[in-house]
Design a protein around this motif. Structure first.
Motif: not given
Lengths: 363, 313
Positions: A124-127, A89-95, A141-148
């Motif tokens: 960046e364009n998916l946030l 339910h959250m955007s990529v950014y919020d995730n 990638r988002v899952a990785l981003g959440r960790a990074i």
């Protein structure tokens, strides 16, 4: 960034002893891969490091802290799950921002870190998108981003690439490697894929039935497997095994088996001395076999009948019958071989492996 | 060759002619109509006709045995000035609002408990459903007995525990009666909430909880930021069904208090029954029933809009 030490770690569920006395030291900035077949205890070990499973006995140390009783949030780790586990339910950014918000980071800092991670991962364009609007690779990638974004001490990866298609998996594998080189965060990576283990790991831990079989750098494990399981698990196609009897013929050690009669060089014979008169398992990697036109000079060749020819382009896989057993040989693409051809296969004595029949340990 | 050619032509000639009916059914428009017909008949007979009849009754002065004449909105005008009707409207809103809040709260709590792993999970889940399965009239009679001023097991227990020293007249006291009725409604309604919300909870990937735990969210934040938003669409549907049912509730109040004492528990449905069937003023009873309609319509429209918004986001 920190080292992780696992001391005599055990996990039991009722009657099942899933992890048995695991001892590991993962060095600072190291990329450690835990590999093994399903149910070998690798994921359980990882989840205990994460704090998602309780420890039956033993210690886990992250940095300088014993974390046995600490909840996941206080261990300063980030985990990437097999099914991504993105908040739908959250955007990529919020995730990506969620973990930082929970830790009460200031808004500008959250924004800076999310954008930095998005830049590293090219998302960046998916946030503003929701997870369901993303492809499998993008979700990963988002899952990785959440960790990074969290800048944790340790990254934990639980089979992160296993839901991707083959091509994407190779691509993400390379990117993971690059990201780790860039960030240098200590990482523990669980997979059942031996190619991922070989390519990603600074060191690899092979597990089976809850027990660590061997720990070492990928090529060391490949070239000097500690036992038959490790030898068979790493490498594709897998190592060929044959049962042979070791005999002493006029001071020289011979290995005799189904369709095999090999006169072993003295230095190898010396190594096997204690097993003379016993049966042992001989291991030969497919790529260590080559097609010989005549009888090999050193007496290290054997006859084989071709059953299947698999042309992969870069090499040919020959499924051959040796006596009543079968072997696979990976040979040069120029080799001309047809089904039912009788061939002689030669081998390099330096590349032979021997395992005790009972303990399966390397000799 | 010639022979086989003839045989083929003969086969064509003997092919049965298809009737008009089967040709019509090949056409999707006719087929769709034919397939819909049984449902349309059932809906028309048992929903549309009674509804239209109800609307018609509400604008006549029919009583039992008298067909009545069209009187326009006279019945509604009468209701507007009827103090009992106003009490019933107020009671219905209080009854629905309070009962729904408690059913949702308790049902969610129960669902979260049942979503954990424990011994006897399946049995407990089945057991929880009991109040929902027992015919309402039967269970309500049991409650009536428990609320009886003389034989009340509740009073007895409170008395023995030295909490009260005189009998509580659960259903006879106007203030307590509405509360008692709401308690029974909550008791009967919680299982529906619990089981429906449990089903909703089970569709939420447990890895999300783990991811949030690692992200640093304590249990309350995990519920607020992860579980609750993901459960919201299910919750809205459950609340929608429940509100409609509670708003139009009849059996429970009818058995426990019959709307009394002094209309303290009078609801739309019980008042409609009292007027229409009890006193035979069919048209006025129909008018009360129909007066429920706009309220329910507003509730349904608001909630459906909300559900759509939740689903889009």
């Amino acid at each position: 960034m920190a080292r992780v030490v696992i001391r005599n770690l055990n996990k039991s569920y009722n009657e099942v002893h899933a992890v048995k006395g695991v001892n590991l030291e993962i060095r600072d900035r190291e990329f450690m891969v835990l590999v093994g077949p399903s149910g070998c205890g690798k994921t359980t070990t990882l989840r205990m490091v994460a704090g998602l499973e309780s420890i039956t006995s033993g210690d886990i140390v992250i940095g300088e802290t014993v974390v046995n009783e600490l909840p996941p949030m206080d261990r300063d780790i980030a985990m990437v799950f097999q099914n991504y586990a993105l908040y739908p339910h959250m955007s990529v950014y919020d995730n990506m921002a969620f973990g930082l918000k929970m830790r009460k980071f200031a808004r500008p800092e959250i924004d800076r870190r999310v954008r930095e991670a998005a830049d590293i991962l090219g998302i960046e364009n998916l946030l503003n998108r929701k997870p369901r609007q993303l492809s499998g690779g993008q979700r990963q990638r988002v899952a990785l981003g959440r960790a990074i974004v969290r800048h944790p001490q340790v990254f934990l990866f639980d089979e992160p690439l296993s839901n991707l298609d083959a091509k994407l998996r190779v691509q993400m594998r390379v990117e993971l490697k690059k990201i780790h080189d860039r960030l240098g965060t200590t990482a523990i990576y669980v997979t059942h894929d031996q190619i991922e283990a070989m390519t990603l790991g600074d060191r690899v831990v092979v597990m089976k039935d809850g027990v660590v079989q061997q720990v070492g750098e990928p090529l060391d494990l490949y070239n000097e497997p500690a036992n038959r399981f490790v030898a068979g698990f790493l490498g594709s196609p897998a190592m060929n095994f044959a049962t042979v009897a070791l005999t002493d013929v006029a001071g020289a050690t011979h290995a005799l088996g189904e369709g095999l009669q090999l006169a072993l060089p003295p230095q190898i014979g010396e190594r096997l001395r204690s097993h003379i008169g016993q049966q042992v398992t001989l291991g030969i990697r497919p790529e260590d076999l080559r097609v010989e036109s005549g009888e090999a000079a050193n007496g290290l060749s054997f006859g084989a009948v071709v059953e299947v020819v698999e042309r992969l382009g870069s090499e040919i896989l020959l499924d051959v019958k040796v006596g009543s057993g079968t072997m696979v040989a990976a040979v040069e693409p120029t080799v001309q071989a047809k089904v039912r051809d009788h061939l002689r296969l030669a081998l390099n004595p330096e590349r032979l492996h021997f395992f005790d029949c009972r303990s399966e340990a390397a000799i | 060759m010639a022979v086989s050619g003839l045989a083929t032509r003969g086969a064509f000639a003997r092919a049965p002619r298809r009737g008009t009916a089967s040709r019509l059914l090949e056409d999707e428009r006719w087929l769709a109509a034919a397939l819909l017909l049984p449902t349309v008949i059932l809906l028309a007979l048992f929903i549309a006709y009674p509804f239209v009849e109800g609307v018609w009754l509400a604008v006549t002065n029919a009583t039992v045995g008298v067909p009545g004449k069209f009187v326009g909105l006279a019945n509604f005008e009468m209701l507007w000035n009827d103090s009992i009707f106003r009490v019933a409207v107020w009671n219905t809103f209080v009854y629905t609002a309070v009962a729904t809040v408690f059913k949702l709260g308790l049902g969610l709590w129960l669902a979260l408990l049942l979503n954990r792993n424990f011994r006897g999970k399946a049995f407990t889940r089945a057991f929880i459903l009991l109040p929902f399965i027992i015919p309402t009239v039967l269970s309500t009679y049991a409650w009536k007995w428990m609320f009886d001023p003389t034989f009340s097991v509740i009073n007895w227990t409170l008395f023995q525990l030295d909490i009260i020293h005189s009998r509580i007249n659960w259903l006879g006291d106007p203030g307590l009666a509405l509360i008692s009725v709401i308690i029974v409604n909550v008791w009967r309604g919680v299982p529906f909430y619990a089981i429906s919300l449990l089903a909703g909870l089970q569709t939420i990937n447990p890895e999300l909880q783990e991811a949030a735990a690692i992200d640093g969210a304590p249990p309350w934040q995990r519920f607020w930021h992860i579980t609750w938003p993901l459960l919201l669409p299910v919750t809205m549907v459950v609340v929608l069904f429940s509100v409609i049912q509670t708003f139009a509730d009849f059996q429970l109040v009818y058995v426990l208090t019959g709307g009394g004492p002094a209309n303290a528990t009078q609801l739309f449905a019980t008042y409609a029954y009292q007027l229409g069937v009890g006193t035979g003023l069919l048209s006025q009873g129909a008018a009360v029933s129909l007066a429920m309609f706009p309220f329910l319509l507003i509730i349904v429209v608001v909630q459906l809009l909300y559900i759509r918004r939740v689903e889009v986001h």
